[in-house]
Design a protein around this motif. Structure first.
Motif, mmCIF file in Angstrom:
data_model
loop_
_atom_site.group_PDB
_atom_site.id
_atom_site.type_symbol
_atom_site.label_atom_id
_atom_site.label_comp_id
_atom_site.label_asym_id
_atom_site.label_seq_id
_atom_site.Cartn_x
_atom_site.Cartn_y
_atom_site.Cartn_z
ATOM 1 N N TYR A 185 -7.763 7.403 15.172
ATOM 2 C CA TYR A 185 -6.941 6.028 15.005
ATOM 3 C C TYR A 185 -6.499 5.899 13.603
ATOM 4 C CZ TYR A 185 -11.287 4.211 12.968
ATOM 5 O OH TYR A 185 -12.520 4.232 11.894
ATOM 6 N N LEU A 186 -5.264 5.163 13.467
ATOM 7 C CA LEU A 186 -4.776 4.971 12.149
ATOM 8 C C LEU A 186 -5.183 3.462 11.726
ATOM 9 C CD1 LEU A 186 -1.492 5.314 10.667
ATOM 10 C CD2 LEU A 186 -2.321 3.032 10.715
ATOM 11 N N ALA A 187 -6.027 3.451 10.703
ATOM 12 C CA ALA A 187 -6.602 1.953 10.199
ATOM 13 C C ALA A 187 -5.481 1.298 9.543
ATOM 14 C CB ALA A 187 -7.642 2.534 9.134
ATOM 15 N N LEU A 188 -5.236 0.231 9.999
ATOM 16 C CA LEU A 188 -4.422 -0.698 9.255
ATOM 17 C C LEU A 188 -5.182 -1.859 8.497
ATOM 18 C CD1 LEU A 188 -1.518 -1.896 9.002
ATOM 19 C CD2 LEU A 188 -1.789 -3.083 11.048
ATOM 20 N N TYR A 189 -4.872 -2.046 7.196
ATOM 21 C CA TYR A 189 -5.508 -3.259 6.583
ATOM 22 C C TYR A 189 -4.642 -3.906 5.589
ATOM 23 C CZ TYR A 189 -8.857 -4.985 3.080
ATOM 24 O OH TYR A 189 -9.673 -6.084 2.412
ATOM 25 N N GLY A 190 -4.570 -5.110 5.899
ATOM 26 C CA GLY A 190 -3.695 -5.940 5.069
ATOM 27 C C GLY A 190 -2.901 -6.793 6.051
ATOM 28 N N HIS A 191 -1.804 -7.536 5.616
ATOM 29 C CA HIS A 191 -1.007 -8.470 6.137
ATOM 30 C C HIS A 191 0.329 -8.665 5.661
ATOM 31 C CE1 HIS A 191 -1.871 -11.838 3.673
ATOM 32 N NE2 HIS A 191 -3.240 -11.626 3.847
ATOM 33 N N GLY A 192 1.283 -9.218 6.205
ATOM 34 C CA GLY A 192 2.689 -9.589 5.407
ATOM 35 C C GLY A 192 3.419 -8.299 5.418
ATOM 36 N N PHE A 193 3.078 -7.204 6.336
ATOM 37 C CA PHE A 193 4.025 -6.035 6.119
ATOM 38 C C PHE A 193 5.491 -6.303 6.656
ATOM 39 C CE2 PHE A 193 -0.149 -4.492 7.085
ATOM 40 C CZ PHE A 193 -0.456 -3.812 6.029
ATOM 41 N N SER A 194 6.533 -5.508 5.611
ATOM 42 C CA SER A 194 7.763 -5.569 6.273
ATOM 43 C C SER A 194 7.826 -5.057 7.387
ATOM 44 C CB SER A 194 8.509 -4.951 4.936
ATOM 45 O OG SER A 194 8.442 -3.544 5.089
ATOM 46 N N PRO A 195 9.018 -5.438 8.193
ATOM 47 C CA PRO A 195 9.452 -4.841 9.440
ATOM 48 C C PRO A 195 9.714 -3.312 9.435
ATOM 49 C CG PRO A 195 10.788 -6.835 9.374
ATOM 50 C CD PRO A 195 9.789 -6.812 7.879
ATOM 51 N N ALA A 196 10.255 -3.103 8.359
ATOM 52 C CA ALA A 196 10.692 -1.675 8.266
ATOM 53 C C ALA A 196 9.203 -0.610 8.100
ATOM 54 C CB ALA A 196 11.542 -1.198 6.809
ATOM 55 N N PHE A 197 8.257 -1.067 7.179
ATOM 56 C CA PHE A 197 7.123 -0.683 7.006
ATOM 57 C C PHE A 197 6.333 -0.393 8.460
ATOM 58 C CE2 PHE A 197 2.460 -0.443 6.302
ATOM 59 C CZ PHE A 197 2.329 0.691 5.314
ATOM 60 N N ALA A 198 6.279 -1.543 9.151
ATOM 61 C CA ALA A 198 5.610 -1.661 10.499
ATOM 62 C C ALA A 198 6.128 -0.647 11.430
ATOM 63 C CB ALA A 198 5.669 -3.192 11.013
ATOM 64 N N GLU A 199 7.436 -0.640 11.471
ATOM 65 C CA GLU A 199 8.136 0.184 12.429
ATOM 66 C C GLU A 199 8.189 1.659 12.140
ATOM 67 O OE1 GLU A 199 9.771 1.686 15.424
ATOM 68 O OE2 GLU A 199 9.535 -0.283 15.560
ATOM 69 N N ALA A 200 8.184 1.988 10.815
ATOM 70 C CA ALA A 200 7.518 3.340 10.547
ATOM 71 C C ALA A 200 6.486 3.950 10.871
ATOM 72 C CB ALA A 200 8.151 3.480 9.170
ATOM 73 N N VAL A 201 5.411 3.039 10.608
ATOM 74 C CA VAL A 201 4.009 3.487 10.840
ATOM 75 C C VAL A 201 3.732 3.546 12.179
ATOM 76 C CG1 VAL A 201 1.567 2.588 10.564
ATOM 77 C CG2 VAL A 201 3.078 2.505 8.543
ATOM 78 N N ARG A 202 4.299 2.468 13.181
ATOM 79 C CA ARG A 202 4.127 2.446 14.584
ATOM 80 C C ARG A 202 4.723 3.623 15.123
ATOM 81 N NH1 ARG A 202 5.778 -2.325 17.737
ATOM 82 N NH2 ARG A 202 5.119 -1.133 19.433
ATOM 83 N N ALA A 203 6.081 4.206 14.664
ATOM 84 C CA ALA A 203 6.313 5.464 15.417
ATOM 85 C C ALA A 203 5.893 6.569 14.978
ATOM 86 C CB ALA A 203 7.828 5.383 14.603
#
Length: 357
Positions: free
Chosen positions: A208-226
């Motif tokens: 799994y990919l561990a995600l830690y934090g909040h308030g991420f930018s849409p660009a960061f979220a989309e790149a990590v999800r992809a």
């Protein structure tokens, strides 16, 4: 040492925050490695408790819900606090009630953040009223505070009472060094300088990919999800809700967090200790800065030679894949090893511990 040294650690030891818990725990372990049986100085404040707990139950501005999960997370922190060695409690604003110590170590964490919403400018963290023969600062930080205004005269005077000072980032070194007219040593956060023991549990489970934090930018979220979709890995958010994650583990306590980070296949974070734990376990990682955390993230990345891991404002899936598809570069581990030696040397010398031949 001729006998036991009564040592206290002054830090933010009751914050509902994984990094705060582990930096305190690891600093205790580091002191123990030098023969000091240290305790956390248990400063108490009803004012601080109220705002800390309110934040713990609703940590993400503008986000409601999940109150039961955040309450469960807070209870797990309280349970973890109970297992830590503590001094008798004393009022934060009346430190004369604390016991006498041979040595007090102030730090790590943002103990000198003048802009901290509830601990900022509390004189105790600058050494005022500390009932100790020797005062040492280890990996103290000003956090996100703007250095332009400098330190006022009273705080500078208190800091001059320290026998040895180190900080964990360049911005803190600049502010404190300018105030005291001397060069300040930059050391590693205790979680890297005195890393905890193996936290890994069952590493044979699905990656799994561990995600830690909040308030991420849409660009960061989309790149990590992809990237995660391409790998076929779920994005699992720990400690906070991120709507774009596949799963959430909001109620995880500090020990569960450590195991979770140790077992992750890769890490995406916007938090300082998200990067620290990725580095601690040699996990591929990407991080995103913010106005609140950007300064300390940039300093950490410069320390370890990981500047590429702090992504720009519009990252792409290719940017993320370049970093997460490969193991951490060997130069990062080499840099950390050297910094670990110099950090331990600073604390050993500050404590007057003889070097082992």
């Amino acid at each position: 040492m001729d006998g036991p040294v009564k040592t206290g650690v002054l830090t933010f030891h009751r914050c509902i925050n994984y990094g705060s818990y582990w930096q305190a725990r690891c600093l205790l372990d580091g002191l123990a490695s030098f023969g000091h049986d240290a305790v956390l100085l248990d400063h108490a404040s009803a004012r601080v408790d109220r705002v800390e707990w309110r934040c713990a139950l609703r940590p993400v501005p503008g986000q409601s819900g999940d109150r039961a999960a955040y309450r469960a997370k807070t209870r797990r922190f309280f349970e973890a606090f109970q297992a830590l060695p503590m001094s008798p409690a004393f009022p934060l604003d009346a430190p004369h009630a604390m016991e006498r110590y041979d040595t007090v170590v102030v730090g790590s964490d943002e103990v000198w953040n003048l802009s901290h919403p509830w601990y900022g400018r509390v004189p105790l963290f600058y050494g005022a009223g500390l009932n100790a023969r020797r005062k040492i600062a280890y990996a103290a930080s000003i956090g996100h505070h703007d250095t332009q205004g400098g330190l006022d005269g009273n705080l500078s005077r208190h800091l001059r009472g320290f026998d040895a000072i180190s900080v964990r980032d360049d911005a803190s070194a600049s502010l404190v060094g300018h105030a005291l007219g001397t060069q300040i040593e930059v050391v590693l956060d205790p979680c890297l300088a005195f890393p905890p023991g193996p936290e890994a549990g069952n590493t044979t489970g699905s990656p799994y990919l561990a995600l830690y934090g909040h308030g991420f930018s849409p660009a960061f979220a989309e790149a990590v999800r992809a990237w995660a979709r391409r790998r076929g890995w779920p994005v699992v958010s720990i400690g906070y809700r991120n709507e774009w994650a596949d799963r959430h583990w909001i109620e995880a306590g500090p020990h569960e967090f450590a195991t979770f980070m140790a077992n992750a296949g890769a890490v995406a974070t916007g938090f300082f200790h998200g990067c620290v734990f990725a580095l601690r376990h040699r996990r591929p990682f990407v991080c995103e800065g913010s106005w609140y955390r950007g300064t300390k993230l940039r300093c950490l990345m410069r320390q370890v030679g990981g500047e590429r891991h702090l992504l720009g404002p519009t990252p792409t899936m290719h940017d993320v894949a370049t970093l997460l598809d490969a193991p951490l570069p060997s130069h990062i581990e080499t840099r950390i090893a050297a910094l670990r030696r110099s950090s331990r040397r600073f604390l050993r010398d500050a404590l007057h511990v003889p070097a082992v031949a």
